[in-house]
Scaffold this active site. Structure first.
Site, PDB file in Angstrom:
ATOM      1  N   MET A  48      50.189 -16.602  21.428  1.00  9.42           N
ATOM      2  CA  MET A  48      48.956 -16.722  22.202  1.00  9.42           C
ATOM      3  C   MET A  48      49.213 -16.401  23.672  1.00  9.42           C
ATOM      4  O   MET A  48      50.299 -16.643  24.201  1.00  9.42           O
ATOM      5  CB  MET A  48      48.299 -18.089  22.064  1.00  9.42           C
ATOM      6  CG  MET A  48      49.142 -19.268  22.459  1.00  9.42           C
ATOM      7  SD  MET A  48      48.130 -20.638  23.016  1.00  9.42           S
ATOM      8  CE  MET A  48      47.850 -20.111  24.697  1.00  9.42           C
ATOM      9  N   ASN A  49      48.185 -15.839  24.329  1.00 11.37           N
ATOM     10  CA  ASN A  49      48.271 -15.661  25.777  1.00 11.37           C
ATOM     11  C   ASN A  49      46.995 -16.166  26.453  1.00 11.37           C
ATOM     12  O   ASN A  49      46.656 -17.346  26.264  1.00 11.37           O
ATOM     13  CB  ASN A  49      48.687 -14.234  26.179  1.00 11.37           C
ATOM     14  CG  ASN A  49      47.870 -13.114  25.601  1.00 11.37           C
ATOM     15  OD1 ASN A  49      47.898 -12.869  24.399  1.00 11.37           O
ATOM     16  ND2 ASN A  49      47.134 -12.392  26.420  1.00 11.37           N
ATOM     17  N   ASP A  50      46.305 -15.365  27.202  1.00  9.75           N
ATOM     18  CA  ASP A  50      45.251 -15.835  28.117  1.00  9.75           C
ATOM     19  C   ASP A  50      44.259 -16.852  27.530  1.00  9.75           C
ATOM     20  O   ASP A  50      43.773 -16.665  26.421  1.00  9.75           O
ATOM     21  CB  ASP A  50      44.371 -14.662  28.567  1.00  9.75           C
ATOM     22  CG  ASP A  50      45.157 -13.457  29.015  1.00  9.75           C
ATOM     23  OD1 ASP A  50      46.382 -13.502  29.030  1.00  9.75           O
ATOM     24  OD2 ASP A  50      44.500 -12.445  29.337  1.00  9.75           O
ATOM     25  N   GLN A  66      43.523 -15.819  23.595  1.00  7.96           N
ATOM     26  CA  GLN A  66      44.063 -14.626  22.950  1.00  7.96           C
ATOM     27  C   GLN A  66      45.119 -15.052  21.941  1.00  7.96           C
ATOM     28  O   GLN A  66      46.067 -15.766  22.283  1.00  7.96           O
ATOM     29  CB  GLN A  66      44.708 -13.722  24.010  1.00  7.96           C
ATOM     30  CG  GLN A  66      43.726 -13.094  24.971  1.00  7.96           C
ATOM     31  CD  GLN A  66      43.027 -11.895  24.359  1.00  7.96           C
ATOM     32  OE1 GLN A  66      43.594 -10.816  24.251  1.00  7.96           O
ATOM     33  NE2 GLN A  66      41.777 -12.085  23.942  1.00  7.96           N
ATOM     34  N   PHE A 109      39.946  -8.306  23.446  1.00  7.35           N
ATOM     35  CA  PHE A 109      40.681  -8.732  24.634  1.00  7.35           C
ATOM     36  C   PHE A 109      39.915  -9.807  25.410  1.00  7.35           C
ATOM     37  O   PHE A 109      38.809 -10.184  25.054  1.00  7.35           O
ATOM     38  CB  PHE A 109      41.003  -7.524  25.513  1.00  7.35           C
ATOM     39  CG  PHE A 109      42.300  -6.832  25.138  1.00  7.35           C
ATOM     40  CD1 PHE A 109      42.946  -7.101  23.932  1.00  7.35           C
ATOM     41  CD2 PHE A 109      42.899  -5.913  25.999  1.00  7.35           C
ATOM     42  CE1 PHE A 109      44.150  -6.482  23.594  1.00  7.35           C
ATOM     43  CE2 PHE A 109      44.097  -5.286  25.670  1.00  7.35           C
ATOM     44  CZ  PHE A 109      44.717  -5.571  24.475  1.00  7.35           C
ATOM     45  N   SER A 110      40.514 -10.223  26.520  1.00  4.70           N
ATOM     46  CA  SER A 110      40.011 -11.384  27.258  1.00  4.70           C
ATOM     47  C   SER A 110      38.588 -11.227  27.782  1.00  4.70           C
ATOM     48  O   SER A 110      38.105 -10.105  27.987  1.00  4.70           O
ATOM     49  CB  SER A 110      40.954 -11.683  28.425  1.00  4.70           C
ATOM     50  OG  SER A 110      42.170 -12.161  27.908  1.00  4.70           O
ATOM     51  N   ASP A 171      38.472  -7.556  30.730  1.00  2.00           N
ATOM     52  CA  ASP A 171      38.436  -8.989  31.057  1.00  2.00           C
ATOM     53  C   ASP A 171      37.202  -9.382  31.867  1.00  2.00           C
ATOM     54  O   ASP A 171      37.306  -9.917  32.983  1.00  2.00           O
ATOM     55  CB  ASP A 171      39.719  -9.401  31.811  1.00  2.00           C
ATOM     56  CG  ASP A 171      40.992  -8.900  31.138  1.00  2.00           C
ATOM     57  OD1 ASP A 171      40.951  -8.647  29.917  1.00  2.00           O
ATOM     58  OD2 ASP A 171      42.024  -8.745  31.823  1.00  2.00           O
ATOM     59  N   TRP A 305      54.241 -12.376  30.259  1.00  2.00           N
ATOM     60  CA  TRP A 305      54.602 -11.150  29.558  1.00  2.00           C
ATOM     61  C   TRP A 305      56.088 -10.849  29.779  1.00  2.00           C
ATOM     62  O   TRP A 305      56.612 -11.054  30.865  1.00  2.00           O
ATOM     63  CB  TRP A 305      53.778  -9.956  30.081  1.00  2.00           C
ATOM     64  CG  TRP A 305      52.326 -10.056  29.734  1.00  2.00           C
ATOM     65  CD1 TRP A 305      51.302 -10.309  30.589  1.00  2.00           C
ATOM     66  CD2 TRP A 305      51.742  -9.914  28.440  1.00  2.00           C
ATOM     67  NE1 TRP A 305      50.108 -10.334  29.905  1.00  2.00           N
ATOM     68  CE2 TRP A 305      50.348 -10.089  28.591  1.00  2.00           C
ATOM     69  CE3 TRP A 305      52.260  -9.647  27.157  1.00  2.00           C
ATOM     70  CZ2 TRP A 305      49.466 -10.011  27.502  1.00  2.00           C
ATOM     71  CZ3 TRP A 305      51.369  -9.581  26.085  1.00  2.00           C
ATOM     72  CH2 TRP A 305      49.996  -9.747  26.270  1.00  2.00           C
TER      73      TRP A 305
HETATM   74  C1  FRU Z   1      46.374 -10.449  30.580  1.00  2.00           C
HETATM   75  C2  FRU Z   1      45.957  -9.454  29.531  1.00  2.00           C
HETATM   76  C3  FRU Z   1      44.495  -9.042  29.713  1.00  2.00           C
HETATM   77  C4  FRU Z   1      44.110  -8.579  28.354  1.00  2.00           C
HETATM   78  C5  FRU Z   1      44.870  -9.530  27.470  1.00  2.00           C
HETATM   79  C6  FRU Z   1      45.357  -8.921  26.189  1.00  2.00           C
HETATM   80  O1  FRU Z   1      47.433 -11.234  30.212  1.00  2.00           O
HETATM   81  O2  FRU Z   1      46.811  -8.345  29.551  1.00  2.00           O
HETATM   82  O3  FRU Z   1      44.320  -8.085  30.721  1.00  2.00           O
HETATM   83  O4  FRU Z   1      42.748  -8.655  28.124  1.00  2.00           O
HETATM   84  O5  FRU Z   1      45.969 -10.007  28.218  1.00  2.00           O
HETATM   85  O6  FRU Z   1      45.859  -9.903  25.334  1.00  2.00           O
END
Ligand code: FRU
Length: 500
Positions: A48-50, A66, A109-110, A171, A305
């Site tokens: 997971m990220n954002d 995400q 995406f975000s 985003d 990242w």
């Molecule tokens: C930021 C990002 C966003 C994108 C998302 C993809 O961390 O790169 O710009 O929408 O993560 O997972």
């Protein structure tokens, strides 16, 4: 009003089922990881990220995020979903968005969430890659029950980037001002990151206004990711997560905030003051929400990242920071303090009577653990050099993390043992300026979880967030005074209970 023509997406439900099955299958292995966090939000498993779509809706806090459900690494993103009544205890909900359609084939995406006259609405980026060329467009999905989301048949609502933008066009942050909707999309052109502004009366038909803001130096980014926008006091704030170039490789870096004034007549944001939202290496892509008490609550991705992520061996990666309340400091900067709801996690309090430490003295605390909150104050001046070592090994050495205040430089810093991401983060991350209050008092509040540290200086004037990966039996905490004699007061340590 939500639009009637919602796409019939026969595959969405099935793809969500499949993704949730994959996450559920991976969750046993993830739960066995000793570095699994105990009071931070995490997906049940997988990458997971954002944070996405942060919103206070009908009495509950919603957090989307995400997620790549099929591995602990990067891949086509879905939107995970959870909700909370108190920002501390979270309930996992079904995955909200899975990439099924052509315009989002390589990821949903975000983006953000809004309450469109009672309709729970998500605005996100569809990411599609064809012949190595990416196409990023803005999309809408709505829900009647806050759980099942359906994509709008007229997607994408913004299908091409404008003149001032580029293929990095993602985003969307949507907010309301007077009787209009506004959207800031992250982009960049000619070596400058920028936020592109749109306006709409109904959330579906958008008019491009222009470039709302852009980076002023290369260090502020060549692309801006995840713009966020809100009002605090009588100021407008724009936050962005820049990507910068180092050599020929693009890196992401610290999230910036600009305090200033939004001119809705011209569509231009005028920055007055800038700063870092968090000075730690493991912080990115934060979002805010405004709740019923008018508080601005911020949550960020607590990782970065290209990091080495030891937890991937257990099938998961990434977490959220603690929720932080955003405020204007007396010095006109932004402050970020832990949401007060977090106090409910405390138990097993250890209170220390004020004491003095001589130069060179060390003091091991009779309070240790892997899920702790530590709060203390001391008087600081030029000759102060004071450290708190955390997660020390059984033999008393090798702290996994050390928090240091240096009075000569007026600097708070965190030193971590072991590997970090590419480059040398210590050049610019994990350190920040912090000045004692007028009476010389310095306060620190540290949140230690099984693989994370969030260090708050002076009630949120500075924050450093870092992932740390100690040995499970390294639980010691000690104080070290390398500077002039020091008085430590109000020292409290709490064990924090698990939310999982
Ligand atoms: C930021 C990002 C966003 C994108 C998302 C993809 O961390 O790169 O710009 O929408 O993560 O997972």
């Amino acid at each position: 009003m939500g639009k009637d023509s919602i796409a019939f997406d026969a595959h969405h439900e099935a793809r969500i089922e499949k993704a949730m099955q994959a996450v559920s299958e991976a969750s046993m292995a993830a739960a066995a990881d000793p570095h699994r966090l105990s009071y931070h939000f995490m997906a049940p498993a997988a990458w997971m990220n954002d944070p996405n779509g942060l919103i206070y809706f009908k009495g509950e806090y919603h957090l989307f995020y995400q997620i790549h459900p099929y591995s602990a690494g990067n891949g086509p993103k879905h939107w995970g979903h959870a909700k909370s009544a108190d920002l501390v205890n979270w309930e996992h909900l079904p995955i909200a968005l899975a990439p099924t359609l052509e315009y989002e084939a390589n990821g949903c995406f975000s983006g953000s969430a809004v309450d469109d006259h009672g309709v729970f609405t998500l605005i996100y980026t569809g990411n599609a890659v064809k012949d190595k060329r990416k196409k990023q467009v803005q999309c809408v999905a709505t829900s009647d029950d806050g759980i099942t989301f359906r994509k709008y048949a007229g997607n994408p609502i913004i299908g091409e980037f404008p003149e001032e933008g580029s293929a990095d066009f993602r985003d969307p942050k949507v907010w309301r001002h007077r009787d209009q909707w506004y959207m800031a999309v992250g982009s960049g052109k000619n070596g400058k990151g920028n936020a592109l502004l749109y306006r709409s009366g109904d959330l579906y038909d958008w008019t491009y206004i222009g470039k709302m803001a852009e980076s002023r130096t290369p260090e502020e980014g060549v692309v801006w990711n995840c713009p966020d926008f809100f009002r605090v006091g009588d100021k407008d704030v724009l936050m962005v997560s820049p990507a910068v170039w180092e050599g020929n490789k693009q890196f992401v870096r610290k999230t910036l905030y600009y305090i200033g004034r939004m001119d809705y007549e011209t569509g231009i944001f005028h920055p007055e003051t800038a700063g870092d939202v968090d000075s730690g290496w493991d912080f990115y892509a934060p979002q805010t929400l405004v709740d019923s008490q008018g508080r601005i609550i911020l949550i960020g991705w607590m990782d970065m990242w290209f990091n080495p992520m030891p937890t991937q061996a257990y099938g998961w990666a990434g977490a959220m920071t603690l929720p932080r309340e955003v405020f204007l400091t007396s010095g006109g900067k932004l402050g970020f303090r832990p949401a007060r709801e977090l106090e409910q996690l405390r138990h097993g309090e250890t209170r220390f009577a004020p004491f003095r430490m001589e130069q060179g003295e060390a003091k091991k605390l009779a309070a240790e653990g892997d899920a702790l909150e530590l709060s203390l104050s001391f008087h600081a001046h030029e000759a102060t050099r004071f450290s708190i070592r955390l997660r020390e090994s059984v033999d008393g050495g090798h702290p996994a993390a050390t928090v240091t205040f240096d009075g000569r430089a007026n600097e708070l810093s965190v030193q971590v043992a072991g590997a970090t991401g590419p480059g040398d983060p210590s050049i610019w991350a994990d350190r920040c300026e912090l000045r004692p209050a007028a009476d010389g008092t310095m306060r620190l509040r540290l949140f230690l979880d099984r693989s994370s540290l969030e260090a708050f200086g002076n009630d949120g004037e500075a924050v450093i967030t870092r992932r740390v990966y100690p040995e499970t039996d390294s639980l010691g905490v000690s104080l070290h005074n390398a500077g002039a004699p020091l008085h430590v007061g109000d020292l409290l340590v709490w064990k924090l209970r698990s939310i999982w």
